[in-house]
Design a protein around this motif. Sequence first.
Motif, PDB file in Angstrom:
ATOM      1  N   VAL A   1       0.849  -1.077   0.006  1.00 39.26           N
ATOM      2  CA  VAL A   1      -0.114   0.031   0.030  1.00 39.26           C
ATOM      3  C   VAL A   1       0.839   1.263  -0.030  1.00 39.26           C
ATOM      4  N   LEU A   2       1.793   1.027   0.519  1.00 38.18           N
ATOM      5  CA  LEU A   2       2.688   2.605   0.790  1.00 38.18           C
ATOM      6  C   LEU A   2       3.508   2.803  -0.536  1.00 38.18           C
ATOM      7  N   ALA A   3       3.735   1.545  -1.255  1.00 37.20           N
ATOM      8  CA  ALA A   3       4.388   1.662  -2.728  1.00 37.20           C
ATOM      9  C   ALA A   3       3.269   2.309  -3.601  1.00 37.20           C
ATOM     10  N   LEU A   4       2.051   2.339  -3.316  1.00 35.69           N
ATOM     11  CA  LEU A   4       0.981   2.458  -4.403  1.00 35.69           C
ATOM     12  C   LEU A   4       0.459   3.774  -3.972  1.00 35.69           C
ATOM     13  N   VAL A   5       0.245   4.379  -2.901  1.00 38.25           N
ATOM     14  CA  VAL A   5      -0.643   5.342  -2.554  1.00 38.25           C
ATOM     15  C   VAL A   5       0.084   6.764  -2.621  1.00 38.25           C
ATOM     16  N   GLY A   6       1.654   6.823  -2.630  1.00 35.83           N
ATOM     17  CA  GLY A   6       2.035   8.203  -2.900  1.00 35.83           C
ATOM     18  C   GLY A   6       1.915   8.637  -4.110  1.00 35.83           C
ATOM     19  N   PRO A   7       2.662   9.848  -4.397  1.00 31.43           N
ATOM     20  CA  PRO A   7       2.728  10.552  -5.580  1.00 31.43           C
ATOM     21  C   PRO A   7       3.651   9.879  -6.491  1.00 31.43           C
ATOM     22  N   TRP A   8       4.624   9.113  -5.914  1.00 35.78           N
ATOM     23  CA  TRP A   8       5.554   8.056  -6.657  1.00 35.78           C
ATOM     24  C   TRP A   8       4.916   7.042  -7.373  1.00 35.78           C
ATOM     25  N   ARG A   9       3.856   6.754  -7.043  1.00 36.18           N
ATOM     26  CA  ARG A   9       2.922   5.953  -7.989  1.00 36.18           C
ATOM     27  C   ARG A   9       2.824   5.728  -9.202  1.00 36.18           C
ATOM     28  N   ARG A  10       2.948   7.110  -9.821  1.00 37.90           N
ATOM     29  CA  ARG A  10       2.878   7.313 -11.186  1.00 37.90           C
ATOM     30  C   ARG A  10       4.084   7.102 -11.908  1.00 37.90           C
ATOM     31  N   SER A  11       5.380   6.850 -11.030  1.00 34.77           N
ATOM     32  CA  SER A  11       6.594   7.004 -11.761  1.00 34.77           C
ATOM     33  C   SER A  11       6.811   5.616 -12.134  1.00 34.77           C
ATOM     34  N   LEU A  12       7.734   5.341 -13.112  1.00 37.35           N
ATOM     35  CA  LEU A  12       7.947   3.881 -13.519  1.00 37.35           C
ATOM     36  C   LEU A  12       8.649   3.216 -12.541  1.00 37.35           C
ATOM     37  N   VAL A  13       9.639   3.768 -11.693  1.00 35.62           N
ATOM     38  CA  VAL A  13      10.398   3.270 -10.776  1.00 35.62           C
ATOM     39  C   VAL A  13      10.014   3.609  -9.289  1.00 35.62           C
ATOM     40  N   GLY A  14       9.038   4.503  -9.156  1.00 32.93           N
ATOM     41  CA  GLY A  14       8.660   4.995  -7.844  1.00 32.93           C
ATOM     42  C   GLY A  14       8.404   3.972  -6.898  1.00 32.93           C
ATOM     43  N   ALA A  15       7.430   3.320  -7.238  1.00 39.66           N
ATOM     44  CA  ALA A  15       6.836   2.217  -6.136  1.00 39.66           C
ATOM     45  C   ALA A  15       8.256   1.284  -6.068  1.00 39.66           C
ATOM     46  N   GLY A  16       9.000   0.848  -6.932  1.00 40.04           N
ATOM     47  CA  GLY A  16      10.127  -0.082  -6.664  1.00 40.04           C
ATOM     48  C   GLY A  16      11.194   0.671  -5.520  1.00 40.04           C
ATOM     49  N   LEU A  17      11.259   1.945  -6.028  1.00 44.80           N
ATOM     50  CA  LEU A  17      12.295   2.628  -5.286  1.00 44.80           C
ATOM     51  C   LEU A  17      11.749   2.531  -3.596  1.00 44.80           C
TER      52      LEU A  17
ATOM     53  N   ILE B   1      17.758 -15.253  -3.932  1.00 45.20           N
ATOM     54  CA  ILE B   1      17.126 -14.385  -2.882  1.00 45.20           C
ATOM     55  C   ILE B   1      17.271 -12.820  -3.605  1.00 45.20           C
ATOM     56  N   ALA B   2      18.241 -12.750  -4.342  1.00 47.79           N
ATOM     57  CA  ALA B   2      18.594 -11.423  -4.968  1.00 47.79           C
ATOM     58  C   ALA B   2      17.431 -11.138  -6.068  1.00 47.79           C
ATOM     59  N   PHE B   3      17.214 -12.289  -6.853  1.00 49.86           N
ATOM     60  CA  PHE B   3      16.143 -11.996  -7.857  1.00 49.86           C
ATOM     61  C   PHE B   3      14.837 -12.014  -7.396  1.00 49.86           C
ATOM     62  N   SER B   4      14.654 -12.709  -6.062  1.00 49.69           N
ATOM     63  CA  SER B   4      13.213 -12.666  -5.539  1.00 49.69           C
ATOM     64  C   SER B   4      12.814 -11.146  -5.440  1.00 49.69           C
ATOM     65  N   LEU B   5      13.829 -10.162  -5.028  1.00 46.82           N
ATOM     66  CA  LEU B   5      13.461  -8.841  -5.167  1.00 46.82           C
ATOM     67  C   LEU B   5      13.569  -8.063  -6.302  1.00 46.82           C
ATOM     68  N   ALA B   6      14.708  -8.336  -7.041  1.00 46.68           N
ATOM     69  CA  ALA B   6      14.961  -7.575  -8.357  1.00 46.68           C
ATOM     70  C   ALA B   6      13.944  -7.770  -9.619  1.00 46.68           C
ATOM     71  N   ILE B   7      13.599  -8.923  -9.774  1.00 45.48           N
ATOM     72  CA  ILE B   7      12.849  -9.405 -10.974  1.00 45.48           C
ATOM     73  C   ILE B   7      11.355  -9.041 -10.860  1.00 45.48           C
ATOM     74  N   PRO B   8      10.638  -9.142  -9.603  1.00 44.64           N
ATOM     75  CA  PRO B   8       9.474  -8.562  -9.422  1.00 44.64           C
ATOM     76  C   PRO B   8       9.323  -7.129  -9.596  1.00 44.64           C
ATOM     77  N   LEU B   9      10.403  -6.351  -9.114  1.00 43.53           N
ATOM     78  CA  LEU B   9      10.216  -5.002  -9.322  1.00 43.53           C
ATOM     79  C   LEU B   9      10.778  -4.571 -10.691  1.00 43.53           C
ATOM     80  N   THR B  10      11.631  -5.350 -11.440  1.00 42.35           N
ATOM     81  CA  THR B  10      11.649  -5.203 -12.663  1.00 42.35           C
ATOM     82  C   THR B  10      10.344  -5.286 -13.702  1.00 42.35           C
ATOM     83  N   LEU B  11       9.607  -6.464 -13.384  1.00 44.94           N
ATOM     84  CA  LEU B  11       8.536  -6.605 -14.081  1.00 44.94           C
ATOM     85  C   LEU B  11       7.501  -5.549 -13.751  1.00 44.94           C
ATOM     86  N   ALA B  12       7.446  -5.145 -12.453  1.00 42.18           N
ATOM     87  CA  ALA B  12       6.554  -3.893 -12.265  1.00 42.18           C
ATOM     88  C   ALA B  12       6.819  -2.468 -13.052  1.00 42.18           C
ATOM     89  N   ALA B  13       8.238  -2.356 -13.111  1.00 42.33           N
ATOM     90  CA  ALA B  13       8.476  -1.177 -13.966  1.00 42.33           C
ATOM     91  C   ALA B  13       8.166  -1.524 -15.397  1.00 42.33           C
TER      92      ALA B  13
END
Length: 730
Positions: free
Chosen positions: A421-437, A681-693
Amino acid sequence: MAAVLVAVMLTLIALPATLRGDRAEASVAAPGGRVVLVGIPGLRWSDLDERRTPTLWRLTGEASAGALSVRTTRVNTCPTDGWLTVSAGQRARFANGDCALPPIPTTSGTSATAPGWVEIRQDNAGTNYEARTGLLGDTVHRSRGCTMAVGEGAVLGAADASGRVDVYAPSPDKVPPGGWSRCVLTTVELDDVHRAQITTGVDAAGAQIPVSRKNREAAATAADRQLAQVVAALPRGATLLVAGLSDSGSVPHLHVALAKGAGFGHGRLTSNATRQPGIVTLTDLTATALDVMGMAQPDDAVGSVWKTEPTKASAATTVHDLDDEDVAAQAIRRVQPAFFIVLFGGQLVLYGLATVALRRRWGDGDRVRGRILAATRTIALVGAAAPVASFLANLLPWWRSEHPLPALIGSVVLWIGVITVLALVGPWRRSLVGAGLVISGVTALVLGLDVMTGSALQLNALMGYTALVAGRFYGFGNQAFALFAVAALLTAAWAAERPLRAGRERTAVALVAAVAVAAVAIDGWPAWGSDFGGVIAMVPAFAVLGLLIAGRRVSPVRLGVFCAAGAVLVLGISFADSLRADPSHLGRFWDDLLNGEAWGIIARKAGAMLRSLGYWPFTVAVVAALCFLYYVLAQPLQWRAALLDRAYHHSRTLRPALLSALTLAIAGMLVNDSGVVIPAIAFSLAIPLTLAASVRAQELDEHGGDAGTSPPATPATPSAATGPGSPAPP
């Protein structure tokens, strides 16, 4: 970038004079103390009761208490393994003992000798731990002291290199008058709890039959009664150490540790080996006994001296809290394998659904497609939030629930929801990498602050470590390192997006360098992450990121230089740590390097890395992630460019972030004994965030906007992932 990291970190570790002073001061010890070490194999905190075990209960209210990790060379520790570990100050074993009663010693006058001692020493010298059984007894004899053993197993703990103890009595009631004050070291075995276990026998399948609650309570009462005899006979000024120094049955547990005497008032035990209040290890017992007796600890003894953190807690509260440590460890032991299957299995399902959602042409203007893209992005963020949520779950005392396993699962789900929810509710939600950041930043911040403040979230965490395994009690375990390191890389890259888009390239590079210095310091500093291999992997990964952000080329020669810089840096840290009075495993590695023993350690870790390829859940996760990255995200379609290529057009930092994460995964796998676990473990974070972007890039293309993420209108450089032959973006 690598030069900056090395320069800053070497400045931090240039403290030799101070560290040497610490060692000299710590070498001073009060000489001549007496130790009575009582081993009660199998005794757990749940066995204590104010009425049934009054002696243990009273000691808990007066002495220093802790939960004892008894892990030796196998999953469950037998009493003979525990006593031999006390003897060696290192993990040892009684080969082929099958947790039977200890062998009956051979007596000669008042002394006794352990049978088969030569074979025991040879066997332990040949294990990975190279334990020197007899080390404790030898040290006492070199100091002109004598050893007494009461009980068959106690002989194994106090014997010298020849297997001999100076004085032997078969039980506490058969110690002759004046015998308790005869020797500086007395070891005592009270085996009632263990005997109750082995007398139940095994079932038709050969499995151990559990001891009934009534019989276990009776055994604990009998042991307490014998302990009362020992306490009553203690010489004046002697220090009493009580340890449940082994498991009972096939399931590992945490056990009772008590210390009473000079320096051990009412409080919680800890040591530099664990840095956790209320938790100590079996090898610490040897170091503590030597310290009380005023004898120097040999290099082959790896434990640390027990220390006390004062507390005003009652005996009942202490028993409850220390039993909670075992409850938490048991819950993690039962659910951890399933957690990784769910985590990686869920990601496989995500990859499959995303493949259908992203590679199918749903039709222009179709609302269904918009909803599918939004759902795919949300699910990807949920998957990326799961790893750090597994650590944050420990902020809630789930282990105190009547049903700890459901409470643990509920805590993880709760934190996944909060972070998503934190990743999706702020102004960063419109950014390509904001939610991932947001998710990568939260992950790096949580794990970094945790190791800087005592690693409370790491202990008994689904992706952390437990005292049952006893591989690590503080700092970064290999799984947490992989998660922290890739999160720090992604955070540095995506935080540099705004200055890079504004044309402030130097600011972007400086930002990456600042994050790199902080992350490497947190990972490698002995008081924090205390991670050897992590530094070697992080330095080249951040250097690659910095060069790509600056628009520079990464050559194989440069990459090799960066790896060498990481090795130099971690060796510098290890050298500084070796000068401390009680160094961590980093300092001990430096000593091993000087002694010519480090290559054996390196060879064993390299072998463990290769064997890790057999961890099929992790290996499958790595292969699936790479296949998804290449065949789904990086491959172009007939009707549009590859998703990654479109995402690269919207973000100048996505490609550097992904390539540096791949560098970290490969380097981390090669320099860590966990091997394939690191990229999984590294891909468990990096790949989903790459997909989201990538999904967000598709949404921006279809809505004809950039949401503040598109770079200036300049010709796009073909990506390394798709090559110059990729179709032009629509």
